[in-house]
Design a protein around this motif. Structure first.
Motif, short mmCIF file in Angstrom:
data_model
loop_
_atom_site.label_atom_id
_atom_site.label_comp_id
_atom_site.label_asym_id
_atom_site.label_seq_id
_atom_site.Cartn_x
_atom_site.Cartn_y
_atom_site.Cartn_z
N PRO A 150 31.73 43.59 16.77
CA PRO A 150 31.47 43.75 15.60
C PRO A 150 32.38 43.06 14.55
CG PRO A 150 31.30 45.83 16.58
CD PRO A 150 31.92 44.84 17.85
N ILE A 151 33.68 42.84 14.93
CA ILE A 151 34.58 42.12 14.16
C ILE A 151 33.86 40.75 13.79
CG2 ILE A 151 35.98 40.98 15.75
CD1 ILE A 151 37.19 42.83 12.49
N TYR A 152 33.49 40.05 14.71
CA TYR A 152 32.75 38.84 14.36
C TYR A 152 32.11 38.61 13.18
CZ TYR A 152 34.22 37.19 19.11
OH TYR A 152 35.14 36.84 20.30
N THR A 153 31.38 39.83 12.78
CA THR A 153 30.57 39.98 11.60
C THR A 153 31.52 39.19 10.42
OG1 THR A 153 29.62 41.88 12.39
CG2 THR A 153 29.34 41.25 10.20
N ILE A 154 32.68 39.58 10.34
CA ILE A 154 33.52 38.88 9.16
C ILE A 154 33.59 37.57 9.28
CG2 ILE A 154 35.78 39.47 7.82
CD1 ILE A 154 35.75 42.12 9.12
N PHE A 155 33.57 37.00 10.65
CA PHE A 155 33.95 35.58 10.80
C PHE A 155 32.75 34.83 11.26
CE2 PHE A 155 37.72 38.18 11.95
CZ PHE A 155 38.67 37.63 11.03
N ILE A 156 31.44 35.20 10.86
CA ILE A 156 30.37 34.59 11.26
C ILE A 156 30.35 33.13 10.77
CG2 ILE A 156 29.16 35.28 9.16
CD1 ILE A 156 26.62 35.70 10.88
N ASN A 157 30.56 32.63 9.83
CA ASN A 157 30.35 31.28 9.01
C ASN A 157 31.38 30.47 10.10
OD1 ASN A 157 28.62 31.66 7.23
ND2 ASN A 157 30.33 32.15 5.50
N LYS A 158 32.82 30.99 10.55
CA LYS A 158 33.47 30.18 11.37
C LYS A 158 33.11 30.07 12.75
CE LYS A 158 37.96 31.42 9.13
NZ LYS A 158 39.31 32.00 9.45
N LEU A 159 32.35 31.04 13.35
CA LEU A 159 31.52 30.97 14.29
C LEU A 159 30.49 30.09 14.47
CD1 LEU A 159 31.54 34.85 15.59
CD2 LEU A 159 33.12 33.14 16.50
N HIS A 160 29.86 29.94 13.36
CA HIS A 160 28.66 29.14 13.19
C HIS A 160 29.07 27.51 13.05
CE1 HIS A 160 24.88 27.34 12.22
NE2 HIS A 160 25.10 27.15 10.84
N SER A 161 30.38 27.38 12.57
CA SER A 161 30.64 26.17 12.34
C SER A 161 31.36 25.41 13.73
CB SER A 161 32.07 26.11 11.49
OG SER A 161 33.01 26.61 11.71
N SER A 162 31.84 26.32 14.69
CA SER A 162 32.27 26.14 15.67
C SER A 162 31.11 26.08 16.97
CB SER A 162 33.46 26.95 16.28
OG SER A 162 34.66 26.85 15.48
#
Length: 220
Positions: free
Chosen positions: A122-134
């Motif tokens: 769930p914490i990845y929800t806050i960092f979704i744009n970073k995950l998408h960029s990587s």
């Protein structure tokens, strides 16, 4: 080891069915969703933009991800195997390729037939744009739940606040991150409501498997 494998992330506010979905998907013979860790976020600031993975950088990467509390306990990987696999990667590897290694090793131990690898957190929800960029080619499965039921669910556990206003704020905060993310309107995002999954599991799981480009298995 990484040939023909893809990665997807299960995101959404906690207590919205993310764990349920992980458990269901792990019944599929070709899907393996790892238990929660935070190693990607721990490594992101230091390694996301690395373009040259020297042996020294690889060793620092290993130390960083292995130092994350749940990496050892939840993935339970053999350190010698992990070290050997990471150290054998070419210098021009990407951050995403290096992060795929723990998932692939976990799948080898738990479902060697898996070709679709996942991570639920769930914490990845806050960092979704970073995950998408990587991980630009990775997909996101967005689990959401009625706010009232979500709040009531949190009030029945002991690992979060027991205040309605705080819990309501967090529900909004998490869901707004998704709605404003760079992948919200793209073909890389698939939404499932907890209520729909419970009421019509076969329909929703069939649609999800189609989104993941894998054949639906009725045993799921």
């Amino acid at each position: 080891m990484l040939n023909n494998t893809t990665l997807f992330f299960i995101i959404g506010r906690g207590r919205s069915g993310t764990t349920l979905l992980r458990n269901i998907l792990n019944m599929h013979p070709k899907i393996c969703v790892a238990p929660e860790t935070m190693f990607i976020l721990h490594a992101y600031s230091r390694f996301a933009n690395k373009t040259k993975w020297t042996d020294a950088v690889k060793r620092k990467f290993i130390k960083t991800i292995s130092g994350e509390r749940r990496f050892i306990t939840n993935l339970n990987l053999e350190s010698t195997v992990l070290n050997k696999e990471i150290m054998s990667q070419p210098e021009d590897s990407s951050f995403a390729q290096m992060c795929m290694i723990p998932y692939a090793l976990f799948a080898q131990k738990n479902n060697a037939r898996a070709i679709i690898l996942g991570d639920k957190n769930p914490i990845y929800t806050i960092f979704i744009n970073k995950l998408h960029s990587s991980f630009p080619n990775s997909k996101f499965v967005y689990m959401h739940r009625n706010h009232k039921d979500n709040i009531l669910s949190y009030k029945n556990v002991k690992f979060d606040f027991n205040n309605d206003k705080i819990l309501a704020y967090r529900w909004v905060y998490y869901n707004q991150h998704i709605l404003s993310s760079s992948v919200q309107q793209s073909s890389l995002m698939h939404q499932i409501s907890y209520e729909d999954l419970i009421q019509q599991p076969e329909v929703n799981l069939g649609e999800l498997c189609s989104f993941l480009d894998i054949e639906y298995d009725p045993i799921v």
